[in-house]
Design a protein around this motif. Structure first.
Motif, PDB file in Angstrom:
ATOM      1  N   ALA A   1     -27.125  68.651 175.579  1.00  0.00           N
ATOM      2  CA  ALA A   1     -26.943  68.057 176.907  1.00  0.00           C
ATOM      3  C   ALA A   1     -27.920  68.609 177.935  1.00  0.00           C
ATOM      4  N   ALA A   2     -28.583  69.725 177.630  1.00  0.00           N
ATOM      5  CA  ALA A   2     -29.586  70.256 178.552  1.00  0.00           C
ATOM      6  C   ALA A   2     -30.897  69.475 178.462  1.00  0.00           C
ATOM      7  N   GLU A   3     -31.113  68.789 177.340  1.00  0.00           N
ATOM      8  CA  GLU A   3     -32.339  68.026 177.133  1.00  0.00           C
ATOM      9  C   GLU A   3     -32.139  66.525 177.302  1.00  0.00           C
ATOM     10  N   LEU A   4     -30.969  66.023 176.929  1.00  0.00           N
ATOM     11  CA  LEU A   4     -30.730  64.589 176.909  1.00  0.00           C
ATOM     12  C   LEU A   4     -29.465  64.223 177.662  1.00  0.00           C
ATOM     13  N   GLU A   5     -29.492  63.053 178.294  1.00  0.00           N
ATOM     14  CA  GLU A   5     -28.292  62.495 178.914  1.00  0.00           C
ATOM     15  C   GLU A   5     -27.495  61.665 177.915  1.00  0.00           C
ATOM     16  N   ALA A   6     -28.200  61.118 176.918  1.00  0.00           N
ATOM     17  CA  ALA A   6     -27.549  60.297 175.900  1.00  0.00           C
ATOM     18  C   ALA A   6     -28.419  60.289 174.655  1.00  0.00           C
ATOM     19  N   CYS A   7     -27.792  60.097 173.507  1.00  0.00           N
ATOM     20  CA  CYS A   7     -28.506  60.015 172.244  1.00  0.00           C
ATOM     21  C   CYS A   7     -27.633  59.226 171.276  1.00  0.00           C
ATOM     22  N   ARG A   8     -28.223  58.227 170.611  1.00  0.00           N
ATOM     23  CA  ARG A   8     -27.423  57.396 169.723  1.00  0.00           C
ATOM     24  C   ARG A   8     -28.315  56.654 168.739  1.00  0.00           C
ATOM     25  N   TRP A   9     -27.656  56.057 167.724  1.00  0.00           N
ATOM     26  CA  TRP A   9     -28.333  55.216 166.753  1.00  0.00           C
ATOM     27  C   TRP A   9     -28.337  53.769 167.262  1.00  0.00           C
ATOM     28  N   PHE A  10     -29.455  53.074 167.013  1.00  0.00           N
ATOM     29  CA  PHE A  10     -29.594  51.671 167.391  1.00  0.00           C
ATOM     30  C   PHE A  10     -29.935  50.850 166.155  1.00  0.00           C
ATOM     31  N   SER A  11     -29.310  49.689 166.025  1.00  0.00           N
ATOM     32  CA  SER A  11     -29.659  48.790 164.927  1.00  0.00           C
ATOM     33  C   SER A  11     -30.989  48.103 165.222  1.00  0.00           C
ATOM     34  N   ARG A  12     -31.608  47.557 164.191  1.00  0.00           N
ATOM     35  CA  ARG A  12     -32.871  46.849 164.377  1.00  0.00           C
ATOM     36  C   ARG A  12     -32.693  45.642 165.300  1.00  0.00           C
ATOM     37  N   ASP A  13     -31.581  44.938 165.149  1.00  0.00           N
ATOM     38  CA  ASP A  13     -31.322  43.781 166.021  1.00  0.00           C
ATOM     39  C   ASP A  13     -31.183  44.218 167.475  1.00  0.00           C
ATOM     40  N   GLU A  14     -30.536  45.344 167.682  1.00  0.00           N
ATOM     41  CA  GLU A  14     -30.345  45.850 169.043  1.00  0.00           C
ATOM     42  C   GLU A  14     -31.687  46.228 169.667  1.00  0.00           C
ATOM     43  N   VAL A  15     -32.541  46.886 168.880  1.00  0.00           N
ATOM     44  CA  VAL A  15     -33.861  47.277 169.386  1.00  0.00           C
ATOM     45  C   VAL A  15     -34.706  46.039 169.685  1.00  0.00           C
ATOM     46  N   THR A  16     -34.609  45.032 168.834  1.00  0.00           N
ATOM     47  CA  THR A  16     -35.337  43.787 169.076  1.00  0.00           C
ATOM     48  C   THR A  16     -34.915  43.167 170.414  1.00  0.00           C
ATOM     49  N   ALA A  17     -33.618  43.219 170.712  1.00  0.00           N
ATOM     50  CA  ALA A  17     -33.125  42.701 171.991  1.00  0.00           C
ATOM     51  C   ALA A  17     -33.641  43.548 173.152  1.00  0.00           C
ATOM     52  N   MET A  18     -33.711  44.859 172.978  1.00  0.00           N
ATOM     53  CA  MET A  18     -34.228  45.733 174.025  1.00  0.00           C
ATOM     54  C   MET A  18     -35.695  45.432 174.315  1.00  0.00           C
ATOM     55  N   LEU A  19     -36.473  45.187 173.272  1.00  0.00           N
ATOM     56  CA  LEU A  19     -37.889  44.862 173.444  1.00  0.00           C
ATOM     57  C   LEU A  19     -38.071  43.548 174.193  1.00  0.00           C
ATOM     58  N   ALA A  20     -37.112  42.638 174.014  1.00  0.00           N
ATOM     59  CA  ALA A  20     -37.179  41.330 174.672  1.00  0.00           C
ATOM     60  C   ALA A  20     -36.475  41.313 176.015  1.00  0.00           C
ATOM     61  N   ASP A  21     -36.042  42.490 176.520  1.00  0.00           N
ATOM     62  CA  ASP A  21     -35.275  42.573 177.767  1.00  0.00           C
ATOM     63  C   ASP A  21     -34.028  41.689 177.707  1.00  0.00           C
ATOM     64  N   ALA A  22     -33.376  41.674 176.536  1.00  0.00           N
ATOM     65  CA  ALA A  22     -32.201  40.818 176.351  1.00  0.00           C
ATOM     66  C   ALA A  22     -31.008  41.590 175.816  1.00  0.00           C
ATOM     67  N   HIS A  23     -31.011  42.910 175.999  1.00  0.00           N
ATOM     68  CA  HIS A  23     -29.874  43.707 175.527  1.00  0.00           C
ATOM     69  C   HIS A  23     -28.651  43.432 176.396  1.00  0.00           C
ATOM     70  N   PRO A  24     -27.465  43.241 175.796  1.00  0.00           N
ATOM     71  CA  PRO A  24     -26.274  42.887 176.593  1.00  0.00           C
ATOM     72  C   PRO A  24     -25.900  43.937 177.631  1.00  0.00           C
ATOM     73  N   GLN A  25     -26.212  45.221 177.387  1.00  0.00           N
ATOM     74  CA  GLN A  25     -25.943  46.261 178.385  1.00  0.00           C
ATOM     75  C   GLN A  25     -27.165  46.551 179.274  1.00  0.00           C
ATOM     76  N   GLY A  26     -28.200  45.768 179.119  1.00  0.00           N
ATOM     77  CA  GLY A  26     -29.397  45.978 179.938  1.00  0.00           C
ATOM     78  C   GLY A  26     -30.247  47.158 179.510  1.00  0.00           C
ATOM     79  N   LEU A  27     -30.041  47.672 178.299  1.00  0.00           N
ATOM     80  CA  LEU A  27     -30.816  48.814 177.818  1.00  0.00           C
ATOM     81  C   LEU A  27     -32.246  48.373 177.505  1.00  0.00           C
TER      82      LEU A  27
END
Length: 313
Positions: free
Chosen positions: A266-292
């Motif tokens: 927690a001293a280095e990161l505010e959050a850390c998690r695994w992302f699926s390929r589909d989720e990352v594809t949505a993030m690259l397209a600015d289409a992630h449902p949570q705005g990530l």
């Protein structure tokens, strides 16, 4: 030797086309001849920002010496030889302007930080590469005016690639700080984190400085484990990027995870998690449902993430 830039990666500060001819820098007569060449061009910095021409046509950071001399004399002893343009063979130098920024920003001139220039995509990639080289070297000279052995004032040598101490004979060389930056994956999932410095909602690859006596592979495994608690097995090199903030080399890697349970620092990161390929594809397209989102294309982090999301590695 011709320096053939590899511009296929697309991220910023990569593809500097200048031919450095470093083997000639110790020849004072050779240096003086190129310094007085009327075809010579300069990149000028003031308070860490390059001077950019905005008055007509495409933006440019290459100037004749007179453009900087109108503000203050350009000291030959503090001029850095960046290299030679491959098409014209004209030398390119870098120099700092000790002048009022308000006075400089007149008549179609602006001081624009190199991160903004990269984000906006307003300069040709070769000029961004030159700026990265100039920025790193000028920053080093500004912060290393005095000998670290005896404290006496040092002087520039070898066209800006060394500082010499007249008092004790010490020789000091510019630093490049290596950073391991890695996308860790497990099947169709990748690991990303959110350090506090990133804008809200942006997740990126993990990264950290390589320590003395450490290989790139060891640095990848150590940094990932320290920040996320994830063990990494195989590590492969992907590409590298000069990162002039102030003078790092980002060494892009891929790592294969041996575990999935995250124990975040927690001293280095505010959050850390695994992302699926589909989720990352949505993030690259600015289409992630949570705005990530992921970092912008100027960074090698973006390239590593996109390459994996598109199934290229």
């Amino acid at each position: 030797m011709t320096n053939t830039p590899d511009t296929a990666f697309g991220f910023a500060y990569h593809g500097n086309p200048l031919e450095r001819l470093s083997e000639y820098r110790g020849d004072a007569e050779w240096m003086a001849g190129h310094r007085s060449n009327p075809q010579a061009r300069f990149v000028f910095f003031c308070e860490g920002k390059p001077l950019v021409g905005t008055d007509s046509g495409p933006l440019s950071v290459l100037w004749q010496e007179q453009a900087g001399a109108v503000f203050a004399p350009i000291e030959k002893e503090e001029t850095i030889l960046l290299g030679f343009q491959p098409d014209t063979r004209a030398p390119v130098f870098a120099a700092a302007l000790a002048a009022d920024p308000v006075r400089i920003e007149a008549g179609g001139r602006k001081l624009i930080d190199i991160r903004s220039l990269a984000l906006q995509g307003v300069l040709p990639p070769p000029q961004l590469g030159m700026l990265a080289q100039a920025s790193a070297l000028l920053h080093w000279h500004t912060s290393h005016r005095f000998c670290s052995r005896c404290g006496a004032p040092s002087v520039m040598a070898l066209g800006g690639y060394r500082r010499d101490c007249p008092a004790c004979g010490g020789q000091h060389f510019p630093r490049t700080d290596p950073v391991a930056i890695m996308l860790v994956t497990d099947g169709d999932a990748c690991l990303m984190g959110r350090p506090p410095r990133l804008p809200e909602g942006v997740f990126s690859t993990l990264a950290g400085f390589i320590e003395p006596g450490e290989t790139i592979e060891e640095a990848v495994r150590r940094e990932v484990f320290e920040e996320s608690g994830i063990r990494v097995g195989a590590v492969s090199y992907m590409a590298s990027q000069p990162w002039p903030f102030p003078a790092s080399l980002m060494i892009g890697c891929h790592g294969t995870a041996l575990s999935r349970d995250i124990t975040m620092d927690a001293a280095e990161l505010e959050a850390c998690r695994w992302f699926s390929r589909d989720e990352v594809t949505a993030m690259l397209a600015d289409a992630h449902p949570q705005g990530l989102k992921v970092p912008p294309p100027l960074s090698i982090a973006h390239w590593l993430i996109r390459r994996w999301a598109e199934g290229q590695g």
